[in-house]
Enzyme design. Sequence first.
Site, PDB file in Angstrom:
ATOM      1  N   HIS A   1     -10.983  37.266  22.942  1.00  0.00           N
ATOM      2  CA  HIS A   1     -11.042  38.245  24.042  1.00  0.00           C
ATOM      3  C   HIS A   1     -12.394  38.953  24.079  1.00  0.00           C
ATOM      4  O   HIS A   1     -13.079  39.085  23.070  1.00  0.00           O
ATOM      5  CB  HIS A   1      -9.871  39.248  23.987  1.00  0.00           C
ATOM      6  CG  HIS A   1      -9.920  40.273  22.900  1.00  0.00           C
ATOM      7  ND1 HIS A   1      -8.789  40.772  22.290  1.00  0.00           N
ATOM      8  CD2 HIS A   1     -10.956  40.922  22.301  1.00  0.00           C
ATOM      9  CE1 HIS A   1      -9.136  41.678  21.396  1.00  0.00           C
ATOM     10  NE2 HIS A   1     -10.443  41.791  21.375  1.00  0.00           N
TER      11      HIS A   1
ATOM     12  N   GLU B   1      -7.708  39.168  27.566  1.00  0.00           N
ATOM     13  CA  GLU B   1      -7.026  38.310  26.596  1.00  0.00           C
ATOM     14  C   GLU B   1      -6.979  36.860  27.089  1.00  0.00           C
ATOM     15  O   GLU B   1      -7.217  36.595  28.278  1.00  0.00           O
ATOM     16  CB  GLU B   1      -5.591  38.826  26.415  1.00  0.00           C
ATOM     17  CG  GLU B   1      -5.487  40.211  25.796  1.00  0.00           C
ATOM     18  CD  GLU B   1      -5.619  40.203  24.278  1.00  0.00           C
ATOM     19  OE1 GLU B   1      -6.613  39.649  23.752  1.00  0.00           O
ATOM     20  OE2 GLU B   1      -4.744  40.769  23.610  1.00  0.00           O
TER      21      GLU B   1
ATOM     22  N   ASP C   1     -13.266  49.239  27.963  1.00  0.00           N
ATOM     23  CA  ASP C   1     -11.812  49.148  27.814  1.00  0.00           C
ATOM     24  C   ASP C   1     -11.260  50.384  27.107  1.00  0.00           C
ATOM     25  O   ASP C   1     -12.006  51.184  26.558  1.00  0.00           O
ATOM     26  CB  ASP C   1     -11.410  47.863  27.067  1.00  0.00           C
ATOM     27  CG  ASP C   1     -12.186  47.655  25.771  1.00  0.00           C
ATOM     28  OD1 ASP C   1     -12.924  48.561  25.365  1.00  0.00           O
ATOM     29  OD2 ASP C   1     -12.043  46.581  25.172  1.00  0.00           O
TER      30      ASP C   1
HETATM   31  C1  F6R Z   1     -13.392  47.087  22.016  1.00  0.00           C
HETATM   32  C2  F6R Z   1     -13.468  45.744  22.616  1.00  0.00           C
HETATM   33  C3  F6R Z   1     -12.924  44.573  21.883  1.00  0.00           C
HETATM   34  C4  F6R Z   1     -13.657  44.375  20.561  1.00  0.00           C
HETATM   35  C5  F6R Z   1     -13.089  43.173  19.784  1.00  0.00           C
HETATM   36  C6  F6R Z   1     -13.733  43.040  18.431  1.00  0.00           C
HETATM   37  O1  F6R Z   1     -13.920  48.037  22.907  1.00  0.00           O
HETATM   38  O2  F6R Z   1     -13.951  45.586  23.697  1.00  0.00           O
HETATM   39  O3  F6R Z   1     -13.029  43.426  22.670  1.00  0.00           O
HETATM   40  O4  F6R Z   1     -15.012  44.170  20.818  1.00  0.00           O
HETATM   41  O5  F6R Z   1     -11.709  43.325  19.615  1.00  0.00           O
HETATM   42  O6  F6R Z   1     -13.426  44.156  17.650  1.00  0.00           O
HETATM   43  P1  F6R Z   1     -14.184  44.424  16.271  1.00  0.00           P
HETATM   44  O7  F6R Z   1     -15.608  44.665  16.592  1.00  0.00           O
HETATM   45  O8  F6R Z   1     -13.515  45.642  15.690  1.00  0.00           O
HETATM   46  O9  F6R Z   1     -13.995  43.198  15.445  1.00  0.00           O
END
Ligand code: F6R
Length: 238
Positions: free
Chosen positions: A127, A132, A56
């Site tokens: 997500h 989402e 993403d």
């Molecule tokens: C980012 C992604 C998101 C994150 C998720 C958790 O590339 O794919 O889905 O994995 O928002 O983010 P953290 O690890 O910062 O809590």
Amino acid sequence: MSQAAGKIIIEEIKNNPVSLLTFAAGNTPIGILKFLVQFCRKERNFFKNSFFVSLDEWVGMNGSNVGSCRNTLDSFFFHPMGIDNSQILFFNGKPKNLPRECMRVNRYLEKMGPLDLVLLGVGLNGHIGFNEPGTLEGSECRSVDLQESTQKKGANYFDQNKDLSQGLTLGIKQLMEAKLIILVANGIQKAGILKDLLTKEIGSEIPASFLRRHPNCKVIADKEACSKIEIGAKSFPF
Ligand code: F6R
């Protein structure tokens, strides 16, 4: 958590060096990326034959924006690992034409896929990637409107105010087609969503819950993230 996940990734690459991989950015995987970089100090060519597709990216960002998904992976993985640009196909979050950019990644996956290994984090709203709540199981690459909680959390990755209202993401279908999925979660703030994704009804409301239908998905979490799960009280399908 990072070592356990890192060791699985290393084993997979040993078994299939010509792998097609996608790694989440965000905070959770950083320890894993550091572990892999450390491991590869002695094996410089370990990922030489592997290919990487982006999971993403924020719309409006590319690798030059500190805090973007590409910049995070460049800093913690691609650059220290010496991964060549020709091994990477990443979303450009600043394309002239968003649908065409999504089509470019869809086409690449049609030709080169399915993914061999997917490394995911999970958002507080469930997500995965930027899929989402409300995402359909058959979804592919597309641009999406991001929920307020995702935008708020995302602001922590940047040192300046940014428009974080939209993202580009691989779809659930493309993730579910992967041969192996690893989802990692750490910290007390992930305890609620980890329990929900494992126990609530599978469906669009919690996109990560779709992973329970995957035949080879591993969830690796630290103690804090597991603190709401009653071990032994339920048998999980993972
Ligand atoms: C980012 C992604 C998101 C994150 C998720 C958790 O590339 O794919 O889905 O994995 O928002 O983010 P953290 O690890 O910062 O809590």
